[in-house]
Motif scaffolding. Sequence first.
Motif, PDB file in Angstrom:
ATOM      1  N   ASP B 340       0.842  -1.208   0.000  1.00  0.00           N
ATOM      2  CA  ASP B 340       0.000   0.000   0.000  1.00  0.00           C
ATOM      3  C   ASP B 340       0.872   1.251   0.000  1.00  0.00           C
ATOM      4  OD1 ASP B 340      -1.767   2.042   0.422  1.00  0.00           O
ATOM      5  OD2 ASP B 340      -2.520   1.304   2.355  1.00  0.00           O
ATOM      6  N   PHE B 341       0.856   1.976  -1.145  1.00  0.00           N
ATOM      7  CA  PHE B 341       1.673   3.194  -1.236  1.00  0.00           C
ATOM      8  C   PHE B 341       0.804   4.439  -1.323  1.00  0.00           C
ATOM      9  CE2 PHE B 341       3.963  -0.333  -3.369  1.00  0.00           C
ATOM     10  CZ  PHE B 341       4.907  -0.528  -2.368  1.00  0.00           C
ATOM     11  N   SER B 342      -0.391   4.333  -0.792  1.00  0.00           N
ATOM     12  CA  SER B 342      -1.303   5.477  -0.797  1.00  0.00           C
ATOM     13  C   SER B 342      -0.839   6.513   0.214  1.00  0.00           C
ATOM     14  CB  SER B 342      -2.701   5.020  -0.398  1.00  0.00           C
ATOM     15  OG  SER B 342      -2.661   4.633   0.973  1.00  0.00           O
ATOM     16  N   GLN B 343      -1.410   7.709   0.128  1.00  0.00           N
ATOM     17  CA  GLN B 343      -0.960   8.732   1.079  1.00  0.00           C
ATOM     18  C   GLN B 343      -1.285   8.360   2.516  1.00  0.00           C
ATOM     19  OE1 GLN B 343      -2.488  12.599   1.175  1.00  0.00           O
ATOM     20  NE2 GLN B 343      -3.762  12.375  -0.623  1.00  0.00           N
ATOM     21  N   ARG B 344      -2.326   7.564   2.681  1.00  0.00           N
ATOM     22  CA  ARG B 344      -2.652   7.148   4.039  1.00  0.00           C
ATOM     23  C   ARG B 344      -1.508   6.309   4.621  1.00  0.00           C
ATOM     24  NH1 ARG B 344      -6.867   3.856   6.803  1.00  0.00           N
ATOM     25  NH2 ARG B 344      -5.681   2.335   5.636  1.00  0.00           N
ATOM     26  N   ALA B 345      -1.017   5.386   3.811  1.00  0.00           N
ATOM     27  CA  ALA B 345       0.088   4.543   4.276  1.00  0.00           C
ATOM     28  C   ALA B 345       1.356   5.384   4.484  1.00  0.00           C
ATOM     29  CB  ALA B 345       0.348   3.433   3.272  1.00  0.00           C
ATOM     30  N   LEU B 346       1.606   6.312   3.548  1.00  0.00           N
ATOM     31  CA  LEU B 346       2.855   7.085   3.632  1.00  0.00           C
ATOM     32  C   LEU B 346       2.800   8.199   4.682  1.00  0.00           C
ATOM     33  CD1 LEU B 346       3.869   7.290  -0.152  1.00  0.00           C
ATOM     34  CD2 LEU B 346       4.479   5.554   1.556  1.00  0.00           C
ATOM     35  N   SER B 347       1.606   8.465   5.192  1.00  0.00           N
ATOM     36  CA  SER B 347       1.522   9.489   6.238  1.00  0.00           C
ATOM     37  C   SER B 347       2.279   9.050   7.496  1.00  0.00           C
ATOM     38  CB  SER B 347       0.064   9.806   6.580  1.00  0.00           C
ATOM     39  OG  SER B 347      -0.518   8.695   7.237  1.00  0.00           O
ATOM     40  N   ALA B 348       2.599   7.765   7.573  1.00  0.00           N
ATOM     41  CA  ALA B 348       3.407   7.278   8.699  1.00  0.00           C
ATOM     42  C   ALA B 348       4.774   7.967   8.732  1.00  0.00           C
ATOM     43  CB  ALA B 348       3.587   5.772   8.599  1.00  0.00           C
ATOM     44  N   TYR B 349       5.221   8.434   7.566  1.00  0.00           N
ATOM     45  CA  TYR B 349       6.503   9.170   7.499  1.00  0.00           C
ATOM     46  C   TYR B 349       6.425  10.443   8.347  1.00  0.00           C
ATOM     47  CZ  TYR B 349       9.837  12.486   5.395  1.00  0.00           C
ATOM     48  OH  TYR B 349      10.781  13.461   5.194  1.00  0.00           O
ATOM     49  N   GLN B 350       5.313  11.164   8.191  1.00  0.00           N
ATOM     50  CA  GLN B 350       5.116  12.379   8.989  1.00  0.00           C
ATOM     51  C   GLN B 350       5.180  12.048  10.483  1.00  0.00           C
ATOM     52  OE1 GLN B 350       3.736  15.674   7.787  1.00  0.00           O
ATOM     53  NE2 GLN B 350       3.986  16.449   9.872  1.00  0.00           N
ATOM     54  N   LYS B 351       4.524  10.955  10.857  1.00  0.00           N
ATOM     55  CA  LYS B 351       4.498  10.562  12.275  1.00  0.00           C
ATOM     56  C   LYS B 351       5.896  10.257  12.783  1.00  0.00           C
ATOM     57  CE  LYS B 351      -0.026   8.719  12.819  1.00  0.00           C
ATOM     58  NZ  LYS B 351      -0.233   8.045  11.521  1.00  0.00           N
ATOM     59  N   ARG B 352       6.649   9.515  11.962  1.00  0.00           N
ATOM     60  CA  ARG B 352       8.025   9.186  12.364  1.00  0.00           C
ATOM     61  C   ARG B 352       8.854  10.454  12.570  1.00  0.00           C
ATOM     62  NH1 ARG B 352       9.534   3.620  10.886  1.00  0.00           N
ATOM     63  NH2 ARG B 352       7.685   2.746   9.907  1.00  0.00           N
ATOM     64  N   LEU B 353       8.666  11.401  11.648  1.00  0.00           N
ATOM     65  CA  LEU B 353       9.425  12.656  11.771  1.00  0.00           C
ATOM     66  C   LEU B 353       9.025  13.426  13.036  1.00  0.00           C
ATOM     67  CD1 LEU B 353       9.725  14.637   8.415  1.00  0.00           C
ATOM     68  CD2 LEU B 353      11.588  13.802   9.827  1.00  0.00           C
ATOM     69  N   GLU B 354       7.719  13.432  13.318  1.00  0.00           N
ATOM     70  CA  GLU B 354       7.242  14.141  14.518  1.00  0.00           C
ATOM     71  C   GLU B 354       7.866  13.554  15.775  1.00  0.00           C
ATOM     72  OE1 GLU B 354       4.743  16.592  14.566  1.00  0.00           O
ATOM     73  OE2 GLU B 354       3.805  16.410  12.578  1.00  0.00           O
ATOM     74  N   GLU B 355       8.069  12.237  15.757  1.00  0.00           N
ATOM     75  CA  GLU B 355       8.620  11.584  16.943  1.00  0.00           C
ATOM     76  C   GLU B 355      10.137  11.733  17.038  1.00  0.00           C
ATOM     77  OE1 GLU B 355       7.061   7.645  16.443  1.00  0.00           O
ATOM     78  OE2 GLU B 355       5.011   8.394  16.828  1.00  0.00           O
TER      79      GLU B 355
END
Lengths: 91, 433
Positions: B340-355
Amino acid sequence: MRIEDKLYLIGYNIDEEESHLGISDPNECKRCQGRPCTYVCPAGVYSYDDEEEKLSINYDACVECGTCRIVCSYITWRYPRGGFGVQYKFG
Amino acid sequence: MRKNDFDVIIVGAGPAGLAAGYVLAKEGINVAIIERGIFPGSKNVMGGIFYRSSLDDLIPDFYKEAPLERHIIEQKVWFLSDDSMFSAGLKSERYNVEPYNCFSVFRAKFDKWFAKKVSDASAMIINETVVRELILKRGKVVGVRTDRPNGDLYCDVVISAEGVNSFLPKSLGLRKKINANNVALGVKEVIELPDKVINDRFGVSNSSEGVTIEITGPYFNEMRAMGFVYTNRNSLSVGIGAVIEDLVRLKMNPNDLLETLKSHPAIKPLVSGGETKEYMAHMIPEGGYYSMPKLYHDGFMVVGDAAMLVNSIHREGANLAIESGKLAAKTYIEARKKGDFSQRALSAYQKRLEESFVLKDLKTYKNLPKLLEEKKYLISKYPKFLIDAMYEIYNVDRVPKSEKIKLILNKAKKEIGYFSIIKDIFSVWRNLR
Ligand SMILES: Cc1cc2nc3c(=O)[nH]c(=O)nc-3n(C[C@H](O)[C@H](O)[C@H](O)COP(=O)(O)OP(=O)(O)OC[C@H]3O[C@@H](n4cnc5c(N)ncnc54)[C@H](O)[C@@H]3O)c2cc1C
Ligand code: SF4
Ligand code: SF4
């Protein structure tokens, strides 16, 4: 040191065939206030000839920083073709 | 549908793209990095202090083999006025032990070395090629169009690591036009000097120990500008970064600024007798947290300077680029497991960066660019007052100290105003909380 002398120190692979810089509407330059492109460019690429009422663009000297494109939306800016343009030794 | 040429295509072989490529290649993922220069690093510039830890995490003990100049044992801040200099800083033996905190580097050499590591890990690096646009299918990014004949390449995910002049995120509507308040122009010279001379001038005992000087203060006349002098093995890197809006407003030529800085009485003795070997310029995205684009889209992620990840107060950029590249690569690896390469799946990148420290740090300083835009005088007025006060204290002219202190306090009252001081302290405190 003058910019001209510093530019001699930079390595370039000049694209003789096409310029990566241009002006979308040269008439805008005639009425432009202050002509920021002529002083903010770190490589002195732009100069304005008052007699000919024309902006000249010495694109071979460009170091591809992108500043001109931030200060003027009439400048059409793109990267030189792959492999062409500035080539730093140190960076 | 056309078969993918690669699993992932990364645009740009700076620290962000190379770090992402390294993580992916190590996992056996078929990845290409497209670079417009003749080799990675040939078009890149930085002041050049490289912090070790983000890369060390990827390539342990990299500093033992990478082409580095000096490890930094002393970091100073100089407040300049036209005729004076007030210095603060720290020199510590704790910075003088391996694995070291940071190093001076030349990007043309460093990026080239890093790229070799990445291609050894079996990522494909395609040089001398410009990505001109994205290829979309039903709104999803499926590849890139390069300036090569038949140069379309297809993949699952494109990672934009194009640096500050990025245009792919904008083409997807992830951000608006960059404005002149959010970017600085950096100009720099490499000035050659014998290493012995550098050691003596900067007070270090051998050619692997280095010093950094960050320069600010009333000298810059309320310009949002920072100068720097960094020691390399056989040269100094001397430069200035100034917010472009200020350059335009004050009609400044960046090379003139650099030349006058080099002739300042505090800087001149450091560079004297040296020979300029190279002159360079590059933009720095200094807008901070609020200037960031949206970082993901269907089949697409943005890393490094393209995502405006620079902490200008601490001149950190290359390390944030590496950290974000790593996190984007990890996000891809996760997404791949589910296909799954949808934006929903890739939004995990934002979360990782926030952490991570990356966005935590940018959040800490999120209001600073705006504060300095509104109160440009903060960078000149207080250092100027400090320099003048110190001058009075050190200047023995038979005026009793008690009167000098009264004089200084009066000056504070007259030139800045007690109420303004309290207001300024409060606003800085509130904005950095
Ligand atoms: C004057 C100055 C001083 C700095 N000082 C420091 C410092 O001391 N410490 C620090 O950590 N950071 C510093 N920085 C910031 C640091 O340089 C950047 O944060 C860092 O380089 C960002 O890495 P990146 O990989 O995101 O982008 P970049 O390093 O800019 O790499 C982008 C790459 O992509 C390529 N590219 C771009 N578009 C395309 C395209 N369409 N097709 C193909 N290739 C493309 C470029 O050629 C380039 O190689 C400084 C920056 C400047 C300008
Ligand atoms: S290029 Fe833009 S800034 Fe330069 S003279 Fe023309 S309109 Fe003015
Ligand atoms: S990109 Fe930079 S160097 Fe090139 S013309 Fe514009 S301002 Fe000058």
